[in-house]
Write a protein that holds these residues in place. Structure first.
Motif, short mmCIF file in Angstrom:
data_model
loop_
_atom_site.label_atom_id
_atom_site.label_comp_id
_atom_site.label_asym_id
_atom_site.label_seq_id
_atom_site.Cartn_x
_atom_site.Cartn_y
_atom_site.Cartn_z
N ASN A 1 1.43 2.98 -2.68
CA ASN A 1 2.58 2.27 -3.66
C ASN A 1 1.61 0.94 -3.80
OD1 ASN A 1 4.29 3.75 -4.81
ND2 ASN A 1 5.84 3.30 -3.35
N VAL A 2 1.43 0.26 -2.68
CA VAL A 2 0.72 -1.14 -2.76
C VAL A 2 -0.51 -1.11 -3.15
CG1 VAL A 2 -0.01 -3.23 -1.37
CG2 VAL A 2 2.16 -1.93 -0.70
N ASN A 3 -1.53 -0.23 -2.87
CA ASN A 3 -2.68 0.11 -3.49
C ASN A 3 -2.65 0.34 -4.80
OD1 ASN A 3 -3.81 -0.34 -0.89
ND2 ASN A 3 -4.06 1.91 -0.63
N ALA A 4 -1.85 1.06 -5.49
CA ALA A 4 -1.58 1.44 -6.83
C ALA A 4 -1.30 0.14 -7.74
CB ALA A 4 -0.54 2.67 -6.98
N ALA A 5 -0.61 -0.64 -7.10
CA ALA A 5 -0.11 -1.94 -7.92
C ALA A 5 -1.28 -3.00 -8.09
CB ALA A 5 1.09 -2.71 -7.11
N PHE A 6 -2.36 -2.89 -7.12
CA PHE A 6 -3.37 -3.77 -7.48
C PHE A 6 -4.71 -3.16 -8.28
CE2 PHE A 6 -1.15 -5.94 -4.20
CZ PHE A 6 -1.47 -7.16 -4.09
N GLY A 7 -5.09 -4.18 -9.04
CA GLY A 7 -6.29 -3.70 -9.71
C GLY A 7 -7.40 -3.79 -8.85
N ASP A 8 -7.68 -4.75 -7.89
CA ASP A 8 -8.60 -4.84 -7.21
C ASP A 8 -8.27 -4.54 -5.67
OD1 ASP A 8 -10.69 -5.67 -5.49
OD2 ASP A 8 -10.67 -7.78 -6.25
N ASP A 9 -8.83 -3.36 -5.05
CA ASP A 9 -8.28 -2.95 -3.80
C ASP A 9 -8.76 -3.83 -2.76
OD1 ASP A 9 -7.50 -0.59 -4.85
OD2 ASP A 9 -9.29 0.70 -4.51
N ASP A 10 -9.75 -4.79 -3.03
CA ASP A 10 -10.16 -5.74 -2.09
C ASP A 10 -9.17 -6.77 -1.73
OD1 ASP A 10 -12.51 -4.43 -1.82
OD2 ASP A 10 -13.63 -5.79 -3.06
N LYS A 11 -7.89 -6.90 -2.62
CA LYS A 11 -7.00 -7.88 -2.57
C LYS A 11 -5.95 -7.25 -1.70
CE LYS A 11 -8.56 -10.98 -5.39
NZ LYS A 11 -8.15 -11.27 -6.57
N VAL A 12 -6.11 -6.00 -1.08
CA VAL A 12 -5.01 -5.51 -0.52
C VAL A 12 -5.51 -5.55 1.18
CG1 VAL A 12 -3.63 -3.22 -0.07
CG2 VAL A 12 -4.32 -3.65 -2.11
N THR A 13 -4.79 -6.34 1.84
CA THR A 13 -5.03 -6.59 3.34
C THR A 13 -4.17 -5.69 4.14
OG1 THR A 13 -3.54 -8.38 3.31
CG2 THR A 13 -5.76 -8.97 2.78
N ASP A 14 -4.38 -5.59 5.42
CA ASP A 14 -3.63 -4.88 6.36
C ASP A 14 -2.17 -5.59 6.58
OD1 ASP A 14 -5.98 -3.04 6.93
OD2 ASP A 14 -6.32 -3.89 8.62
N ALA A 15 -2.27 -6.82 6.42
CA ALA A 15 -1.20 -7.63 6.76
C ALA A 15 -0.31 -7.64 5.47
CB ALA A 15 -1.42 -9.10 6.96
N LEU A 16 -0.94 -7.21 4.30
CA LEU A 16 0.07 -7.44 3.18
C LEU A 16 0.69 -5.81 3.32
CD1 LEU A 16 0.85 -8.41 0.08
CD2 LEU A 16 -1.09 -6.78 -0.51
#
Length: 321
Positions: A194-209
Motif C-alpha cells: 500500500n505504501v509503495n503504491a502511494a509513492f511515485g518515487d520508490d526511493d522515497k519509501v524508507t524502512d522507517a516509513l
C-alpha cells in the motif's frame, strides 16, 4: 467461503512468519511512547479519544491525513510551516493513535464531519485554513460545505470526491470473508505494498516509513476500522452522485495532485476543477498520491503562497485535455 481462511492463513504464515503477519494488536502504551512527542495531546469527543498535535502560533491550519495513514504524514509540512501558523493535525477516527470508535461500525462522512466539528468546537477554534489528503481531502471539502463560515481557504491533495475505481488492495480487503480476515490479520507485506503504491518515487519509501504505517495499523481496533473504511469507500466510489455537491463549495481551493497517483487519478482532479467555482490547481510531475510526503518543500511552499498571497509559487504542469 469460510474454508478460504483455513487454507490461506497457514500458507501465508509459512511464507512470511508470524511476526510479520499482523495478527496481534500492539499495546497502546508502546505505540504512544514511540509515536508521540511534547506537542501530542488527547481530547475526548463523545466516546472517542482523539490524538492530535498542536504547534505554533498564528492563523490556524488544520491538516487531515489520508486513508490508512496518520498525522505523521504532515511532519515535513509542519517543520516548514510552523513559523507562520498554529498547526493542528489529528489522527482521524479509526486511524493512528486515535483508534476505532466503540460507538460506531461505520465511518461515513456525516460521522467524520460530526467528530471534526465537535473537536474544533472543544478547542474554541473559529476561522481555519484546511488541508486534506485522500480521505482527509474528502472530509475537508465536505466540512467546507458544512461550515463555509469557518473554512477561509482549503487545499485538497489528491482528494477523493468523484466516482472512480478503488485501489486493488483496498478493494480486495473490502471483500466478504477477506475483510473479516483482514480484521484480525494484516500482513506487513500488504501494508508495504500500500505504501509503495502511494509513492511515485520508490526511493522515497524508507524502512522507517513502512514500519510506522505497519505499527499504527496494529493499534487495537484499527484493522477492523480500516476494513469498515475500505467498504464505505468502495460503496461510495461507485455512487454516481458522489460529487454532486462539490459545485456548492464556495471556499477558495487549491488542488494539488501527483501525476503518478495510482489511487486517485488526475481525472478526478479535472472533475474538481470543473465543479469548483473558486479553485486553482497544480500538478507535480513524478509524484504519487501523497505530495506532502514526497515533495514537502515545494508543496508546503505552494500551500503557504496560496493561503497568504492567493496564488502558488510553482509553475503548473500543463495537461492534455
Amino acid at each position: 467461503m469460510k474454508w478460504l481462511k483455513f487454507v490461506l492463513i497457514p500458507a501465508l504464515l509459512a511464507l512470511n512468519g508470524c511476526a510479520s503477519m499482523g495478527m496481534s494488536a500492539y499495546p497502546l502504551a508502546q505505540l504512544t511512547e514511540k509515536y508521540t512527542d511534547d506537542t501530542s495531546k488527547f481530547l475526548a469527543v463523545d466516546d472517542l479519544i482523539i490524538h492530535y498535535r498542536d504547534e505554533g502560533t498564528g492563523p490556524t491550519l488544520v491538516l487531515l491525513h489520508g486513508v490508512a495513514s496518520s498525522l505523521h504524514t504532515w511532519d515535513d509540512w509542519v517543520d516548514r510551516l510552523v513559523p507562520y501558523y498554529r498547526i493542528i493535525r489529528i489522527d482521524l477516527p479509526g486511524h493512528g493513535l486515535t483508534g476505532s470508535d466503540p460507538s460506531t461500525e461505520s465511518y461515513e462522512i456525516p460521522y467524520m464531519i460530526d467528530k471534526l466539528e465537535k473537536f474544533l468546537n472543544k478547542l474554541s477554534i473559529d476561522d481555519i485554513y484546511l488541508a486534506g489528503n485522500s480521505l482527509g481531502g474528502y472530509v475537508a471539502w465536505n466540512y467546507a460545505l458544512h461550515r463555509p463560515d469557518r473554512v477561509k481557504k482549503m487545499v485538497l491533495l489528491d482528494a477523493a470526491g468523484f466516482p472512480q475505481d478503488m485501489p486493488f488492495i483496498m478493494s480486495f480487503a473490502a471483500l466478504p470473508v477477506i475483510g473479516e480476515m483482514a480484521g484480525f490479520m494484516m500482513p506487513k507485506f500488504i501494508v508495504n505494498m500500500n505504501v509503495n503504491a502511494a509513492f511515485g518515487d520508490d526511493d522515497k519509501v524508507t524502512d522507517a516509513l513502512q514500519q510506522r504505517y505497519f505499527d499504527l495499523t496494529m493499534r487495537q481496533g484499527n484493522r477492523e476500522a480500516l476494513v469498515s473504511v475500505f467498504r464505505t469507500m468502495k460503496e461510495q466510489t461507485k455512487n454516481p452522485h458522489l460529487g454532486d455537491r462539490v459545485k456548492e463549495v464556495k471556499t477558495p481551493t487549491l488542488l494539488m495532485w501527483g501525476d503518478q497517483d495510482e489511487w486517485v487519478p488526475l481525472e478526478v482532479m479535472k472533475q474538481f476543477e470543473q465543479a469548483l467555482p473558486n479553485s486553482q490547481s497544480i500538478v507535480y510531475e513524478g509524484v504519487g498520491h501523497m505530495p506532502m510526503e514526497e515533495l514537502p518543500i515545494q508543496t508546503s511552499r505552494d500551500a503557504h503562497g496560496f493561503f497568504t498571497l492567493g496564488k502558488t509559487l510553482s509553475s503548473p504542469l500543463v495537461l492534455a485535455p
